[in-house]
Design a protein around this motif. Structure first.
Motif, PDB file in Angstrom:
ATOM      1  N   TRP A   3       0.545   9.805  -3.245  1.00  0.00           N
ATOM      2  CA  TRP A   3      -0.379   8.942  -3.986  1.00  0.00           C
ATOM      3  C   TRP A   3       0.063   7.496  -4.060  1.00  0.00           C
ATOM      4  CZ3 TRP A   3      -4.956  10.750  -4.098  1.00  0.00           C
ATOM      5  CH2 TRP A   3      -5.143  12.135  -4.127  1.00  0.00           C
ATOM      6  N   ARG A   4       1.361   7.237  -3.959  1.00  0.00           N
ATOM      7  CA  ARG A   4       1.819   5.847  -4.089  1.00  0.00           C
ATOM      8  C   ARG A   4       2.094   5.183  -2.747  1.00  0.00           C
ATOM      9  NH1 ARG A   4       2.109   4.280  -8.945  1.00  0.00           N
ATOM     10  NH2 ARG A   4       2.098   5.875 -10.565  1.00  0.00           N
ATOM     11  N   VAL A   5       2.419   6.007  -1.739  1.00  0.00           N
ATOM     12  CA  VAL A   5       2.788   5.410  -0.453  1.00  0.00           C
ATOM     13  C   VAL A   5       1.752   5.706   0.629  1.00  0.00           C
ATOM     14  CG1 VAL A   5       4.535   5.362   1.372  1.00  0.00           C
ATOM     15  CG2 VAL A   5       5.249   5.461  -1.025  1.00  0.00           C
ATOM     16  N   ILE A   6       1.463   6.976   0.830  1.00  0.00           N
ATOM     17  CA  ILE A   6       0.604   7.342   1.964  1.00  0.00           C
ATOM     18  C   ILE A   6      -0.870   7.025   1.676  1.00  0.00           C
ATOM     19  CG2 ILE A   6      -0.074   9.211   3.524  1.00  0.00           C
ATOM     20  CD1 ILE A   6       2.911   8.513   3.668  1.00  0.00           C
ATOM     21  N   MET A   7      -1.371   7.496   0.515  1.00  0.00           N
ATOM     22  CA  MET A   7      -2.808   7.378   0.248  1.00  0.00           C
ATOM     23  C   MET A   7      -3.309   5.932   0.215  1.00  0.00           C
ATOM     24  SD  MET A   7      -5.384   9.254   0.200  1.00  0.00           S
ATOM     25  CE  MET A   7      -5.258  10.951  -0.341  1.00  0.00           C
ATOM     26  N   PRO A   8      -2.600   5.008  -0.432  1.00  0.00           N
ATOM     27  CA  PRO A   8      -3.132   3.640  -0.442  1.00  0.00           C
ATOM     28  C   PRO A   8      -3.329   3.070   0.971  1.00  0.00           C
ATOM     29  CG  PRO A   8      -1.333   3.849  -2.011  1.00  0.00           C
ATOM     30  CD  PRO A   8      -1.365   5.125  -1.230  1.00  0.00           C
ATOM     31  N   GLN A   9      -2.478   3.485   1.898  1.00  0.00           N
ATOM     32  CA  GLN A   9      -2.636   3.009   3.274  1.00  0.00           C
ATOM     33  C   GLN A   9      -3.705   3.807   4.003  1.00  0.00           C
ATOM     34  OE1 GLN A   9       1.227   2.136   5.265  1.00  0.00           O
ATOM     35  NE2 GLN A   9       2.125   2.918   3.372  1.00  0.00           N
ATOM     36  N   ALA A  10      -3.765   5.112   3.711  1.00  0.00           N
ATOM     37  CA  ALA A  10      -4.761   5.962   4.374  1.00  0.00           C
ATOM     38  C   ALA A  10      -6.175   5.560   3.960  1.00  0.00           C
ATOM     39  CB  ALA A  10      -4.501   7.433   4.044  1.00  0.00           C
ATOM     40  N   LEU A  11      -6.339   5.167   2.679  1.00  0.00           N
ATOM     41  CA  LEU A  11      -7.672   4.781   2.188  1.00  0.00           C
ATOM     42  C   LEU A  11      -8.278   3.689   3.052  1.00  0.00           C
ATOM     43  CD1 LEU A  11      -7.414   4.689  -1.711  1.00  0.00           C
ATOM     44  CD2 LEU A  11      -8.887   6.146  -0.315  1.00  0.00           C
ATOM     45  N   VAL A  12      -7.450   2.732   3.432  1.00  0.00           N
ATOM     46  CA  VAL A  12      -7.941   1.632   4.268  1.00  0.00           C
ATOM     47  C   VAL A  12      -8.426   2.160   5.612  1.00  0.00           C
ATOM     48  CG1 VAL A  12      -7.328  -0.573   5.315  1.00  0.00           C
ATOM     49  CG2 VAL A  12      -6.384   0.058   3.096  1.00  0.00           C
ATOM     50  N   ASN A  13      -7.673   3.141   6.163  1.00  0.00           N
ATOM     51  CA  ASN A  13      -8.106   3.755   7.431  1.00  0.00           C
ATOM     52  C   ASN A  13      -9.421   4.503   7.269  1.00  0.00           C
ATOM     53  OD1 ASN A  13      -5.639   2.931   8.414  1.00  0.00           O
ATOM     54  ND2 ASN A  13      -4.678   4.948   8.259  1.00  0.00           N
ATOM     55  N   MET A  14      -9.643   5.030   6.059  1.00  0.00           N
ATOM     56  CA  MET A  14     -10.812   5.891   5.843  1.00  0.00           C
ATOM     57  C   MET A  14     -12.108   5.106   5.721  1.00  0.00           C
ATOM     58  SD  MET A  14      -9.535   8.515   2.927  1.00  0.00           S
ATOM     59  CE  MET A  14      -7.875   9.147   3.019  1.00  0.00           C
ATOM     60  N   ILE A  15     -12.014   3.871   5.230  1.00  0.00           N
ATOM     61  CA  ILE A  15     -13.235   3.172   4.844  1.00  0.00           C
ATOM     62  C   ILE A  15     -14.241   3.029   5.986  1.00  0.00           C
ATOM     63  CG2 ILE A  15     -14.159   1.015   3.921  1.00  0.00           C
ATOM     64  CD1 ILE A  15     -12.821   2.858   1.856  1.00  0.00           C
ATOM     65  N   PRO A  16     -13.843   2.550   7.175  1.00  0.00           N
ATOM     66  CA  PRO A  16     -14.888   2.406   8.213  1.00  0.00           C
ATOM     67  C   PRO A  16     -15.585   3.726   8.574  1.00  0.00           C
ATOM     68  CG  PRO A  16     -12.927   1.155   8.793  1.00  0.00           C
ATOM     69  CD  PRO A  16     -12.562   1.990   7.617  1.00  0.00           C
ATOM     70  N   PRO A  17     -14.842   4.819   8.837  1.00  0.00           N
ATOM     71  CA  PRO A  17     -15.575   6.060   9.129  1.00  0.00           C
ATOM     72  C   PRO A  17     -16.366   6.592   7.933  1.00  0.00           C
ATOM     73  CG  PRO A  17     -13.192   6.443   9.173  1.00  0.00           C
ATOM     74  CD  PRO A  17     -13.396   4.978   9.089  1.00  0.00           C
ATOM     75  N   PHE A  18     -15.864   6.374   6.722  1.00  0.00           N
ATOM     76  CA  PHE A  18     -16.636   6.763   5.546  1.00  0.00           C
ATOM     77  C   PHE A  18     -17.940   5.969   5.470  1.00  0.00           C
ATOM     78  CE2 PHE A  18     -13.345   8.767   2.455  1.00  0.00           C
ATOM     79  CZ  PHE A  18     -13.756  10.026   2.859  1.00  0.00           C
ATOM     80  N   GLY A  19     -17.870   4.715   5.858  1.00  0.00           N
ATOM     81  CA  GLY A  19     -19.074   3.885   5.886  1.00  0.00           C
ATOM     82  C   GLY A  19     -20.125   4.480   6.808  1.00  0.00           C
ATOM     83  N   ASN A  20     -19.658   4.915   7.981  1.00  0.00           N
ATOM     84  CA  ASN A  20     -20.597   5.541   8.914  1.00  0.00           C
ATOM     85  C   ASN A  20     -21.230   6.791   8.308  1.00  0.00           C
ATOM     86  OD1 ASN A  20     -20.142   3.668  10.893  1.00  0.00           O
ATOM     87  ND2 ASN A  20     -18.509   4.850  11.860  1.00  0.00           N
ATOM     88  N   TYR A  24     -10.936  -5.253  -0.368  1.00  0.00           N
ATOM     89  CA  TYR A  24     -10.157  -5.100  -1.587  1.00  0.00           C
ATOM     90  C   TYR A  24      -8.949  -4.194  -1.360  1.00  0.00           C
ATOM     91  CZ  TYR A  24      -8.930  -3.302  -6.200  1.00  0.00           C
ATOM     92  OH  TYR A  24      -8.240  -2.918  -7.316  1.00  0.00           O
ATOM     93  N   LEU A  25      -9.174  -3.091  -0.633  1.00  0.00           N
ATOM     94  CA  LEU A  25      -8.104  -2.106  -0.451  1.00  0.00           C
ATOM     95  C   LEU A  25      -7.050  -2.547   0.554  1.00  0.00           C
ATOM     96  CD1 LEU A  25     -10.099   1.240  -0.427  1.00  0.00           C
ATOM     97  CD2 LEU A  25      -8.519   0.455  -2.188  1.00  0.00           C
ATOM     98  N   SER A  26      -7.426  -3.449   1.472  1.00  0.00           N
ATOM     99  CA  SER A  26      -6.470  -3.769   2.534  1.00  0.00           C
ATOM    100  C   SER A  26      -5.569  -4.945   2.186  1.00  0.00           C
ATOM    101  CB  SER A  26      -7.189  -3.981   3.860  1.00  0.00           C
ATOM    102  OG  SER A  26      -8.340  -4.736   3.671  1.00  0.00           O
ATOM    103  N   LYS A  27      -5.432  -5.228   0.926  1.00  0.00           N
ATOM    104  CA  LYS A  27      -4.529  -6.308   0.516  1.00  0.00           C
ATOM    105  C   LYS A  27      -3.132  -6.050   1.080  1.00  0.00           C
ATOM    106  CE  LYS A  27      -4.084  -9.459  -3.188  1.00  0.00           C
ATOM    107  NZ  LYS A  27      -3.253  -9.654  -4.329  1.00  0.00           N
ATOM    108  N   GLY A  28      -2.598  -7.026   1.817  1.00  0.00           N
ATOM    109  CA  GLY A  28      -1.263  -6.867   2.383  1.00  0.00           C
ATOM    110  C   GLY A  28      -1.247  -6.122   3.696  1.00  0.00           C
ATOM    111  N   LEU A  29      -2.285  -5.317   3.955  1.00  0.00           N
ATOM    112  CA  LEU A  29      -2.324  -4.535   5.184  1.00  0.00           C
ATOM    113  C   LEU A  29      -3.093  -5.282   6.263  1.00  0.00           C
ATOM    114  CD1 LEU A  29      -3.219  -1.211   3.469  1.00  0.00           C
ATOM    115  CD2 LEU A  29      -1.121  -1.593   4.728  1.00  0.00           C
ATOM    116  N   GLY A  30      -2.838  -4.873   7.476  1.00  0.00           N
ATOM    117  CA  GLY A  30      -3.638  -5.383   8.569  1.00  0.00           C
ATOM    118  C   GLY A  30      -3.503  -6.863   8.823  1.00  0.00           C
ATOM    119  N   ARG A  31      -2.440  -7.456   8.314  1.00  0.00           N
ATOM    120  CA  ARG A  31      -2.195  -8.855   8.645  1.00  0.00           C
ATOM    121  C   ARG A  31      -0.943  -8.905   9.498  1.00  0.00           C
ATOM    122  NH1 ARG A  31      -1.807 -12.350   3.461  1.00  0.00           N
ATOM    123  NH2 ARG A  31      -1.595 -10.409   2.336  1.00  0.00           N
TER     124      ARG A  31
END
Lengths: 220, 258
Positions: free
Chosen positions: A129-146, A208-215
Motif C-alpha cells: 500500500w505504501r510502495v507498490i500501489m501508489p506507483q501501480a495506480l499511475v499505470n492503471m489509470i490509462p487502461p481504466f480510462g478505456n 494528480y497521482l503521477s506526482k514525482g513519477l514519469g519525469r
C-alpha cells in the motif's frame, strides 16, 4: 417534433445512463481491485475463484450476462429490478477486465521497489500500500480510462431490459417520429460528450497521482 | 575473539539447475569491512541478497548477530523462518542497491523518513531531524523536497545510502553501488562511504568493481569465483601479491583496463 423537445427527451435518457455509469463504475473498480489482488496474492483456492469470475465474465457476452441476471435468475427465486440488474451485470463485466488491469499494473512496478521495501523492513501490507500501489495506480489509470468509456458505451445494452436510458429513449422516439437523423445525431453527441467528460476527469486523476513519477529517467 | 556477526555454514543455493553455492562457508567479524570482488555470475550479489532475505537458501545455516537468519527454533528444533522472524532479523541489516531503488513517488525526505516512522515507530519530528542530518552527511541538504527523478545518478545513490542508514542497521550491505553510475559520479558516492567509516564503526559487506576503493577501505578482500572464495586476505596482499592464478588473471584484466 421540435428539435428542442427531442433534446429534452433524450436528456432524460442520458441522465439514466449517467446514473447507471455512476453506480456500475464504483462496483467495477471494487471488483477489479478485490479480484486483481486475490489473483496475485491470495492462497490457491481463492485464486481459483477469481480466475473463474474473470474468465466467465470476460469470456461471455455482456448482453447475455444482462439477460441472465434480469430474466433467468427469477426462475431460481432471485428477482431484482432492472436498474440493479443493469448495474450488477455491467459492473461485474467491466470489473472482470479491470482485474487484469490491476494485476498488470502491479506487476509492472519494477522489482527493485519491492526489494528496497523488504530491505527497509516494511511489512507485506506496507510494501503493497505504501510502495507498490501508489506507483501501480499511475499505470492503471490509462487502461481504466478505456474501460470506463467501454462502460459508458455498454450501457446502451440496458435498453434491452426495459430501462429508459439514452438508447431506449432514442429508439422509441425514432419509432414514433421517424426523425432518425436528428435523434441519433443527438445521441452520438451525448455519448461522445459523456466519454469526453469522463476522459477529462481521468486525465486530471492521472496528473494528480503521477506526482514525482514519469519525469526524467526510468530507473530510480 | 567474539563470535562472528555473520556466519555462513555449508550454505547451498541454486537457481533452478544452476548451482550458485554448493557448500559455502564464510564469516564476518563485527566492525569488519569486507570487500567481495570477482567476475560476474560468481555469486557475489547473491551472497548479499541472501543476507537481506531477498533470496532464500536451499541448505545449510546462516547466523546473523548470534541468531539463525533463515531458521528459527520451534519445539526444540530449527524450522524455516516465518515472516515475523525474518522481520526481526532484518532489523540488523541495511542494503544499498546498484540501481538505487528509491521510491519515485516520495520526496527525498520521505524516502528517508518513511521506514523509520512506519517500521520503527519513530515520531515524524525525530525522523525528519534524522533525515536532515543524514542528507547533510551525504551532501544533499538542499534536495530534501526534490523527487528522485530530478536527481543525478550520484545524488540518487547518496540518497540510497542515507535511506539505508536511517534504519540504523548494524550491518550495511553495498551491492555494486557505483556500477550504474557515470564514471565522473563514482567518487562522490564513494566519498560518502569513506567519510562514514571514518566517523563510525560499521560491519560492512560490499560487492564492488572499484578495485582501488576495495583496496583502500577494506579490512579484508575476498576474491570470488564460481560460488567459492578462491582467495582472501588483507587488501595489500591480495592486490599486490595474490597467490592464486585465477586471482592474478582477474586482477590483471582489471589493471589492464584502467
Amino acid at each position: 417534433m421540435e428539435f428542442g423537445e427531442i433534446v429534452s427527451v433524450l436528456l432524460q435518457g442520458a441522465i439514466v445512463t449517467i446514473k447507471i455509469v455512476a453506480m456500475a463504475l464504483p462496483l467495477a473498480t471494487i471488483m477489479a481491485f478485490v479480484f486483481g489482488l486475490v489473483r496475485l496474492y491470495a492462497p490457491a483456492p481463492f485464486k481459483q475463484v477469481a480466475i473463474v469470475y474473470i474468465e466467465f465474465f470476460r469470456g461471455t457476452s455482456a448482453l447475455i450476462q444482462l439477460y441472465w441476471i434480469y430474466f433467468v435468475l427469477p426462475f431460481f427465486g432471485i428477482t431484482i429490478d432492472a436498474m440493479t440488474a443493469a448495474v450488477v451485470a455491467l459492473g461485474l463485466n467491466i470489473g472482470s477486465y479491470g482485474t487484469e488491469v490491476v494485476r498488470g499494473a502491479i506487476q509492472a512496478v519494477p522489482k527493485g521497489q519491492y526489494e528496497a521495501s523488504v530491505a527497509l523492513n516494511f511489512t507485506a501490507s506496507q510494501r503493497l500500500w505504501r510502495v507498490i500501489m501508489p506507483q501501480a495506480l499511475v499505470n492503471m489509470i490509462p487502461p481504466f480510462g478505456n474501460l470506463a468509456i467501454e462502460l459508458v458505451k455498454a450501457t446502451s445494452l440496458v435498453s434491452l431490459i426495459t430501462i429508459g436510458d439514452l438508447t431506449f429513449k432514442a429508439k422509441s422516439l425514432a419509432d414514433t417520429t421517424l426523425q432518425v437523423g436528428e435523434i441519433f445525431g443527438v445521441v452520438l453527441v451525448f455519448y461522445f460528450v459523456m466519454a469526453q467528460v469522463l476522459m477529462l476527469f481521468i486525465k486530471r486523476l492521472e496528473k494528480y497521482l503521477s506526482k514525482g513519477l514519469g519525469r526524467g529517467g526510468f530507473s530510480s | 575473539m567474539s563470535a562472528p556477526i555473520i556466519e555462513f555454514k555449508n550454505v547451498k543455493k541454486c537457481f533452478g539447475d544452476t548451482v550458485i553455492f554448493s557448500d559455502f562457508n564464510f564469516k564476518v567479524e563485527e566492525n569488519e569491512i569486507v570487500s567481495i570482488i570477482g567476475p560476474s555470475g560468481s555469486g557475489k550479489s547473491t551472497l548479499l541478497r541472501i543476507l537481506m532475505t531477498l533470496e532464500g537458501i536451499d541448505g545449510g545455516y546462516i547466523n546473523v548477530a548470534g541468531e539463525s537468519l533463515w531458521h528459527m527454533p520451534w519445539q526444540g528444533q530449527y524450522v524455516p523462518a516465518n515472516s515475523k522472524h525474518l522481520h526481526k532479523m532484518r532489523n540488523h541489516l541495511g542494503m544499498v542497491f546498484q540501481h538505487f531503488n528509491l521510491f519515485p513517488h516520495m520526496t527525498v525526505k520521505r524516502n528517508i523518513t518513511e521506514a523509520p516512522m512506519r517500521v520503527k515507530g519513530v515520531s515524524r519530528q525525530d525522523a525528519e531531524e534524522l533525515a536532515e542530518k543524514l542528507l547533510a552527511l551525504v551532501g544533499l541538504a538542499d534536495k530534501a523536497d526534490s523527487y528522485p527523478n530530478d536527481l543525478s545518478g550520484g545524488q540518487k545513490q547518496r540518497v540510497g545510502i542515507a535511506r539505508a542508514l536511517a534504519m540504523k542497521p548494524s550491518i550495511l550491505l553495498l551491492d555494486e553501488i557505483t556500477s550504474a553510475l557515470d564514471p565522473e559520479l563514482v567518487d562522490e558516492v564513494l566519498d560518502v562511504i569513506r567519510n562514514l567509516v571514518k566517523e563510525e564503526s560499521f560491519t560492512m559487506l560490499l560487492v564492488t568493481h572499484e578495485m582501488y576503493f576495495a583496496r583502500e577501505i577494506s579490512d579484508r578482500v575476498c576474491f570470488f569465483d564460481k560460488g567459492a572464495i578462491v582467495e582472501e586476505g588483507e587488501p595489500e596482499i591480495i592486490f599486490t601479491a595474490p597467490k592464486e592464478e585465477r586471482t592474478k588473471a582477474f586482477l590483471n584484466a582489471y589493471i589492464g583496463q584502467s
